[in-house]
Design an enzyme around this catalytic site. Structure first.
Site, short mmCIF file in Angstrom:
data_model
loop_
_atom_site.label_atom_id
_atom_site.label_comp_id
_atom_site.label_asym_id
_atom_site.label_seq_id
_atom_site.Cartn_x
_atom_site.Cartn_y
_atom_site.Cartn_z
N ASP A 1 0.84 -1.20 0.00
CA ASP A 1 0.00 0.00 0.00
C ASP A 1 0.88 1.26 0.00
O ASP A 1 0.69 2.18 -0.81
CB ASP A 1 -0.87 -0.05 1.27
N GLY B 1 1.07 -10.18 4.19
CA GLY B 1 2.11 -9.42 4.87
C GLY B 1 1.68 -9.12 6.30
O GLY B 1 1.50 -10.02 7.13
P1 ADP Z 1 -1.50 -6.98 3.92
O1 ADP Z 1 -1.71 -5.89 4.93
O2 ADP Z 1 -2.72 -7.22 3.06
O3 ADP Z 1 -0.96 -8.23 4.53
P2 ADP Z 1 1.16 -6.18 2.94
O4 ADP Z 1 1.45 -5.01 2.04
O5 ADP Z 1 1.67 -6.12 4.34
O6 ADP Z 1 -0.45 -6.36 2.89
O7 ADP Z 1 1.70 -7.50 2.26
C1 ADP Z 1 1.06 -8.17 1.21
C2 ADP Z 1 2.10 -8.84 0.32
O8 ADP Z 1 2.64 -7.85 -0.55
C3 ADP Z 1 3.29 -9.46 1.06
O9 ADP Z 1 3.55 -10.75 0.48
C4 ADP Z 1 4.44 -8.50 0.76
O10 ADP Z 1 5.68 -9.18 0.70
C5 ADP Z 1 4.04 -8.01 -0.61
N1 ADP Z 1 4.59 -6.72 -1.06
C6 ADP Z 1 5.02 -5.65 -0.31
N2 ADP Z 1 5.46 -4.66 -1.11
C7 ADP Z 1 5.31 -5.12 -2.41
C8 ADP Z 1 5.60 -4.56 -3.70
N3 ADP Z 1 6.12 -3.35 -3.85
N4 ADP Z 1 5.31 -5.34 -4.80
C9 ADP Z 1 4.78 -6.58 -4.67
N5 ADP Z 1 4.49 -7.14 -3.48
C10 ADP Z 1 4.76 -6.42 -2.37
#
Ligand code: ADP
Length: 171
Positions: free
Chosen positions: A34, A119
């Site tokens: 995000d 994540g």
């Molecule tokens: P949530 O709060 O839904 O768990 P997160 O952003 O913490 O969302 O993580 C969701 C997934 O996105 C994780 O597997 C993380 O490694 C991955 N992630 C984080 N940044 C990126 C990015 N820039 N591109 C692709 N995946 C990402």
């Protein structure tokens, strides 16, 4: 012919019709993917999100891509993992379904997903990836519009889980 790809990539770099954001209920940005999406898209995305006024868990909303190479962002709010008996699998499946529905309504041909909820929200990657792949296969079997689904992973575990599920598709 539609295709599903699992790649190692920062989702913000992909020039697809839409990238999916694993957002929170406020839609006002956060950490993880995000934060990366809002940083890359610039303040115009936050302004547009502010006008939406939030999003329930399991639902999705579409905005422009602003400074991203992607034309649109589809924001969806995954469930926080609380042991698995609080509707988490159904809510995660609903995220994918709503993203696909918006893709269809907007005539999108390509979409890239991060691993929603895997994540900070703590969903076990093996369970989440099965849901992601099952919903993707189900949707692609009934759409004439969407042609390419990309799973963009920066996490090794997620990438491995998704890759494991891919060969089963051609059986
Ligand atoms: P949530 O709060 O839904 O768990 P997160 O952003 O913490 O969302 O993580 C969701 C997934 O996105 C994780 O597997 C993380 O490694 C991955 N992630 C984080 N940044 C990126 C990015 N820039 N591109 C692709 N995946 C990402």
């Amino acid at each position: 012919m539609s295709s599903i790809k699992v790649i190692r990539a920062d989702i913000t770099t992909l020039a697809v019709d839409a990238i999916v954001n694993a957002a929170n209920n406020s839609l006002l940005g956060g950490g993880g993917v995000d934060g990366a999406i809002h940083t890359a898209a610039g303040p115009g995305l936050l302004d547009e999100c502010r006008k939406i006024g939030g999003c329930l868990t399991g639902e999705a909303r579409i905005t422009g891509g602003h400074k991203l190479p992607a034309r649109h962002v589809i924001h969806t709010v995954g469930p926080i993992w609380r042991g698995g008996h609080n509707g988490e699998p159904e809510l995660l499946a609903s995220c994918y379904r709503q993203c696909f529905l918006l893709a269809d309504q907007n005539n999108l041909k390509s979409i890239a997903f991060p691993a929603i909820s895997c994540g900070a929200y703590g969903f076990p990657p093996n369970k989440a990836c099965k849901i992601a792949m099952a919903e993707t296969v189900a949707f692609l079997s009934k759409t004439d519009t969407l042609q390419q689904v990309i799973f963009a992973c920066i996490d090794n575990t997620v990438e491995t889980e998704l890759q494991k599920l891919l060969p089963a598709l051609s059986d």
